[in-house]
Design an enzyme around this catalytic site. Structure first.
Site, PDB file in Angstrom:
ATOM      1  N   ASN A  70      27.650  -2.146 -35.252  1.00 62.13           N
ATOM      2  CA  ASN A  70      27.944  -3.106 -36.322  1.00 62.13           C
ATOM      3  C   ASN A  70      28.957  -2.549 -37.312  1.00 62.13           C
ATOM      4  O   ASN A  70      29.838  -3.274 -37.795  1.00 62.13           O
ATOM      5  CB  ASN A  70      26.663  -3.468 -37.075  1.00 62.13           C
ATOM      6  CG  ASN A  70      25.757  -4.404 -36.304  1.00 62.13           C
ATOM      7  OD1 ASN A  70      26.128  -4.919 -35.256  1.00 62.13           O
ATOM      8  ND2 ASN A  70      24.560  -4.621 -36.813  1.00 62.13           N
ATOM      9  N   ARG A 397      30.993 -18.378 -25.964  1.00 59.07           N
ATOM     10  CA  ARG A 397      30.702 -17.130 -25.261  1.00 59.07           C
ATOM     11  C   ARG A 397      29.741 -17.474 -24.125  1.00 59.07           C
ATOM     12  O   ARG A 397      28.735 -18.143 -24.341  1.00 59.07           O
ATOM     13  CB  ARG A 397      30.029 -16.101 -26.180  1.00 59.07           C
ATOM     14  CG  ARG A 397      30.835 -15.765 -27.437  1.00 59.07           C
ATOM     15  CD  ARG A 397      30.174 -14.623 -28.194  1.00 59.07           C
ATOM     16  NE  ARG A 397      30.646 -14.508 -29.555  1.00 59.07           N
ATOM     17  CZ  ARG A 397      31.766 -13.907 -29.925  1.00 59.07           C
ATOM     18  NH1 ARG A 397      32.536 -13.368 -29.000  1.00 59.07           N
ATOM     19  NH2 ARG A 397      32.123 -13.843 -31.190  1.00 59.07           N
ATOM     20  N   ARG A 427      35.980 -14.191 -30.960  1.00 56.36           N
ATOM     21  CA  ARG A 427      36.325 -12.798 -31.233  1.00 56.36           C
ATOM     22  C   ARG A 427      35.678 -11.833 -30.239  1.00 56.36           C
ATOM     23  O   ARG A 427      34.474 -11.906 -29.983  1.00 56.36           O
ATOM     24  CB  ARG A 427      35.894 -12.436 -32.656  1.00 56.36           C
ATOM     25  CG  ARG A 427      36.329 -11.056 -33.113  1.00 56.36           C
ATOM     26  CD  ARG A 427      35.937 -10.838 -34.548  1.00 56.36           C
ATOM     27  NE  ARG A 427      36.659 -11.718 -35.441  1.00 56.36           N
ATOM     28  CZ  ARG A 427      36.107 -12.366 -36.466  1.00 56.36           C
ATOM     29  NH1 ARG A 427      34.826 -12.258 -36.699  1.00 56.36           N
ATOM     30  NH2 ARG A 427      36.831 -13.129 -37.255  1.00 56.36           N
ATOM     31  N   HIS A 457      33.423 -24.066 -32.477  1.00 58.51           N
ATOM     32  CA  HIS A 457      32.225 -23.243 -32.499  1.00 58.51           C
ATOM     33  C   HIS A 457      30.982 -24.071 -32.183  1.00 58.51           C
ATOM     34  O   HIS A 457      29.882 -23.537 -32.080  1.00 58.51           O
ATOM     35  CB  HIS A 457      32.098 -22.587 -33.885  1.00 58.51           C
ATOM     36  CG  HIS A 457      31.094 -21.483 -33.962  1.00 58.51           C
ATOM     37  ND1 HIS A 457      29.938 -21.586 -34.701  1.00 58.51           N
ATOM     38  CD2 HIS A 457      31.073 -20.240 -33.398  1.00 58.51           C
ATOM     39  CE1 HIS A 457      29.246 -20.470 -34.597  1.00 58.51           C
ATOM     40  NE2 HIS A 457      29.910 -19.631 -33.818  1.00 58.51           N
ATOM     41  N   TYR A 490      18.367 -13.488 -28.818  1.00 60.70           N
ATOM     42  CA  TYR A 490      18.609 -14.151 -30.101  1.00 60.70           C
ATOM     43  C   TYR A 490      17.592 -15.271 -30.291  1.00 60.70           C
ATOM     44  O   TYR A 490      17.180 -15.911 -29.324  1.00 60.70           O
ATOM     45  CB  TYR A 490      20.001 -14.787 -30.144  1.00 60.70           C
ATOM     46  CG  TYR A 490      21.185 -13.847 -30.123  1.00 60.70           C
ATOM     47  CD1 TYR A 490      21.048 -12.489 -29.868  1.00 60.70           C
ATOM     48  CD2 TYR A 490      22.464 -14.345 -30.358  1.00 60.70           C
ATOM     49  CE1 TYR A 490      22.153 -11.654 -29.840  1.00 60.70           C
ATOM     50  CE2 TYR A 490      23.575 -13.516 -30.332  1.00 60.70           C
ATOM     51  CZ  TYR A 490      23.417 -12.172 -30.073  1.00 60.70           C
ATOM     52  OH  TYR A 490      24.506 -11.351 -30.043  1.00 60.70           O
ATOM     53  N   ARG A 586      20.017 -13.906 -42.685  1.00 59.77           N
ATOM     54  CA  ARG A 586      19.933 -12.634 -41.973  1.00 59.77           C
ATOM     55  C   ARG A 586      20.892 -11.584 -42.525  1.00 59.77           C
ATOM     56  O   ARG A 586      20.525 -10.448 -42.756  1.00 59.77           O
ATOM     57  CB  ARG A 586      20.238 -12.853 -40.492  1.00 59.77           C
ATOM     58  CG  ARG A 586      20.097 -11.585 -39.644  1.00 59.77           C
ATOM     59  CD  ARG A 586      20.723 -11.768 -38.280  1.00 59.77           C
ATOM     60  NE  ARG A 586      22.177 -11.669 -38.317  1.00 59.77           N
ATOM     61  CZ  ARG A 586      22.992 -12.298 -37.485  1.00 59.77           C
ATOM     62  NH1 ARG A 586      22.503 -13.109 -36.579  1.00 59.77           N
ATOM     63  NH2 ARG A 586      24.296 -12.137 -37.576  1.00 59.77           N
ATOM     64  N   HIS A 614      19.127 -15.861 -35.358  1.00 56.61           N
ATOM     65  CA  HIS A 614      20.394 -16.553 -35.154  1.00 56.61           C
ATOM     66  C   HIS A 614      20.323 -18.051 -35.401  1.00 56.61           C
ATOM     67  O   HIS A 614      21.355 -18.699 -35.503  1.00 56.61           O
ATOM     68  CB  HIS A 614      20.885 -16.275 -33.725  1.00 56.61           C
ATOM     69  CG  HIS A 614      22.311 -16.616 -33.470  1.00 56.61           C
ATOM     70  ND1 HIS A 614      22.714 -17.699 -32.728  1.00 56.61           N
ATOM     71  CD2 HIS A 614      23.452 -15.996 -33.870  1.00 56.61           C
ATOM     72  CE1 HIS A 614      24.035 -17.742 -32.673  1.00 56.61           C
ATOM     73  NE2 HIS A 614      24.513 -16.713 -33.360  1.00 56.61           N
TER      74      HIS A 614
END
Length: 707
Positions: A70, A397, A427, A457, A490, A586, A614
């Site tokens: 991270n 993704r 990304r 998205h 997630y 989060r 998530h």
């Protein structure tokens, strides 16, 4: 060692009273935390899991590695964005009012604290505890003669043939150093075969070499013995320079800006332009230098000068510079006693007939506690069903070897009209998505790259099926990606429905994405960048109006991050009106809770547990007629104003109650994995009050308590 349960003082400093002079007092910078510094704080909470003795040992190692990875991404993206703002300006001032130079300075200060804590965790806690458990990651000083002999042979046979050391001289200037690659700077003395005087050399570790080496049991004596590649290189690097004396060898790693920017208004082919940009991603501007703690200052100055970095961007490392690579040990060691127990996600009945199942009522999936298989089944059955005419889907993704892609390819081969919106600018997945787009197009799928200037998205799947004389739409909407792997790691909400209004809304959004359709009025969904932002503001204001009129006002919202200024000001105003607000955020949160007279009715908590939190869920009390929405969007500026996002209602009262119970109330009751954000900017771990039973939200869901 100090536990990171109380990180350094929070972003933005101590709370201050709202500005009394002129303008809107709710715009006072003292009411807001800096988004970047708040995001950095999240990694202290992740690191705390690595120090939690109630967590299985190899899982603690995984948390340490997550905090390191991270931090890499933070410098690659967030810190790089701040550096860009400092260099080029033209970025609106954030709500906290901090100048980019100030933010960068504080980033380096806070990151230095985090790095120290990470290596103390590794050197003083996890490495010794792993060794006691029979999992040894051996330092050079711990090698016995037999291990050293095997490693020398391994170096000569497997490592040395692929190395290309580069001596630095006028004919060999400092080489290009790839982002996050492992390198050794070597100090030499003597002359080489050509009579050249040695001084410095660089040894780059190719990507083909494993960063963690497992020693065979017969050569080491232990079943689970490992060594870092960096240790092997440092020990035997002298063999690369025969006839010269190695005076020192110091590992280093540079982290670079990884934000790929394509001026979409200036390119004719986005895919081609993105391919060109990706080729140079690994060599963009340097952001951070990690180097061995004992490296002499003159060499550090040379490296900083080469990478054009300031002095505070160097991080002296007491251990391997690529500590996150020890995550490989987690996968190589098959010790169930040192890991979380496995679980089997719930699977609804009758998924072999998805269209019949959904025709009987909406299907709600709460991942990872509910299996992702019904989503895969829906796409598979749609690909094979002769009554299905069209499939439309967004892909952000998907993961490697995604079964979804196989089903879409098969659907196109079966004569279905298949349209896929592939977001090339996801990304770190750009290259994979370019390959995905090529594969789909080769199979006859119509591939759309979304909208110029707006990342797609949204998570949407639309299946058009002929049933008798009518066409019926089946829809899946989710808060997470179409990725089977993350669906097990997630927490996310997915809805499969045949509701006509929702189906028509999704149809209209796909028309916008694939054609040049204007923004249209939607019946059920809120959509960014058109109606979602205004819809959230309107619902916050509605709760405030209820409170002003003596009725209860209540908001509960769960998301990954919060920084959108208008939303935060609306929440402050609602708090002042008496609305009770609970936010489960989060990561980064720019809102400052608990400020008297401003946000004393707002509580903010963060949950860090086995699964990455998530889902985005928004609940508004609405004076006894509650509304519950799930969304692909966080309450961030980019999501609400510069992306294509969907926010969908849970219309079935029983399912809405279930989402509220499982994804909101359950998390507000957590007193084991929750951290509360206080007005001073510090997150403090929640502990059970006297007499209260311990409660973990994720454990309760795993046990089926909230099902």
């Amino acid at each position: 060692m100090p536990r990171p349960e109380r990180p350094p003082p929070g972003p933005g400093g101590e709370p201050a009273a709202p500005a009394a002079k002129g303008g809107d007092p709710l715009r006072d910078p003292a009411l807001y935390f800096n988004r970047e510094l708040s995001q950095l704080d999240f990694n202290f909470r992740v690191l705390a899991q690595a120090l939690d003795e109630s967590v299985p040992l190899l899982e603690r190692l995984r948390y340490l590695c997550i905090s390191c990875t991270n931090l890499d991404e933070f410098f690659e993206i967030r810190a790089a964005t701040v550096r860009h703002a400092q260099d080029f300006g033209a970025v609106p001032a954030p709500p906290d009012g901090l100048a980019p130079a100030t933010v960068l300075r504080r980033i380096h200060e806070r990151a230095a604290e985090l790095v120290r804590a990470q290596y103390e965790c590794w050197n003083k806690v996890l490495r010794p505890e792993l060794a006691r458990a029979g999992v040894r990651v051996l330092a050079r000083s711990q090698w016995n003669a037999r291990q050293a002999r095997w490693l020398r042979a391994y170096f000569r046979d497997e490592i040395m043939p692929v190395l290309s050391p580069l001596g630095l001289d006028p004919a060999h200037p400092f080489p290009r150093i790839l982002n996050k690659s492992l390198n050794i700077v070597v100090v030499l003395e003597g002359r080489d075969a050509f009579g050249r005087v040695g001084h410095l050399a660089i040894v780059r570790a190719p990507r083909s070499l494993p960063r963690i080496i497992q020693l065979p049991e017969q050569a080491s004596g232990g079943e689970h013995d490992f060594v870092f590649l960096s240790a092997v290189l440092s020990e035997f690097v002298h063999e690369l320079f025969p006839g010269m004396q190695v005076k020192g060898a110091y590992q280093f790693r540079v982290t670079r800006n990884s934000e790929v920017i394509v001026d979409e208004d200036e390119v004719e082919n986005l895919a081609l332009a993105l391919r060109d940009e990706l080729a140079g991603r690994g060599y963009l501007r340097a952001m951070r230098l990690e180097i061995a703690a004992d490296c002499p200052r003159p060499i550090v100055r040379t490296l900083l000068q080469n990478f054009e970095l300031p002095g505070n961007a160097v991080y002296r490392i007491d251990g391997p510079v690529n500590l996150n690579r020890v995550i490989q040990v987690y996968d190589l060691v098959q010790r169930p006693d040192l890991k979380f127990p496995p679980f089997q996600p719930r699977l609804p009945k009758n998924t072999e007939a998805m269209f019949d199942l959904v025709s009987g009522g909406d299907l709600l999936l709460h991942h990872p506690f509910d299996s992702f298989a019904p989503v895969l089944e829906l796409i598979k059955q749609a690909a094979e069903d002769p009554n299905v005419l069209a499939i439309k889907q967004t892909l952000y993704r998907t993961g490697k070897d995604s079964p979804i892609v196989e089903h879409l390819v098969q659907a196109a081969r079966n004569g279905k009209d298949v349209t896929v919106v592939v977001e090339l600018r996801a990304r770190f997945d750009e290259e994979a998505n370019l390959g995905l787009a090529d594969r789909l197009q080769e199979a006859g799928v119509q591939v759309v790259y979304g909208v110029v200037g707006f990342k797609t998205h949204a998570k949407m799947l639309l299946v058009v099926r002929r049933e008798g004389r009518k066409l019926r739409r089946y829809v899946h909407l989710g808060t997470g990606n179409y990725h089977s792997g993350t669906a097990r790691a997630y927490t996310d909400i997915g809805l499969v429905t045949a509701d006509p209004d929702i189906g028509n809304d999704v149809h209209l959004i796909f028309q916008q994405l694939s054609g040049l359709a204007p923004a249209t009025s939607l019946s059920r969904l809120l959509q960014a960048p058109f109606t979602l932002h205004a819809g959230i503001l309107a619902r916050i204001e509605r709760e405030a109006e209820h409170a002003r009129n003596g009725r209860p006002g209540r908001i509960i919202a769960k998301m990954n991050a919060l920084n959108e200024p208008q939303v935060m000001r609306a929440l402050y105003a609602a708090s002042q009106a008496g609305v009770s607000i609970d936010l489960i955020v989060r990561g980064a949160c720019s809102l400052r809770p608990g400020v008297p007279g401003v946000s004393d009715n707002i509580r903010v908590r963060s949950i860090v547990g086995r699964f990455l939190e998530h889902h985005r869920v928004y609940w508004f009390g609405n004076d006894g007629q509650p509304e519950l929405y799930c969304a692909s969007a966080d309450w961030l500026e980019r999501n609400l104003l510069r992306r294509v996002e969907t926010c969908f209602p849970i219309l079935d009262p029983a399912l809405a109650a279930r989402v509220k119970r499982e994804a909101l109330d359950n998390y507000l009751a957590d007193n084991l994995n929750a951290w509360e954000l206080h007005a001073d900017g510090v997150y403090r771990k929640v502990v059970p009050a006297d007499g209260d039973p311990p409660h973990s939200a994720q454990s309760a869901l795993l046990a089926g308590i909230c099902g």
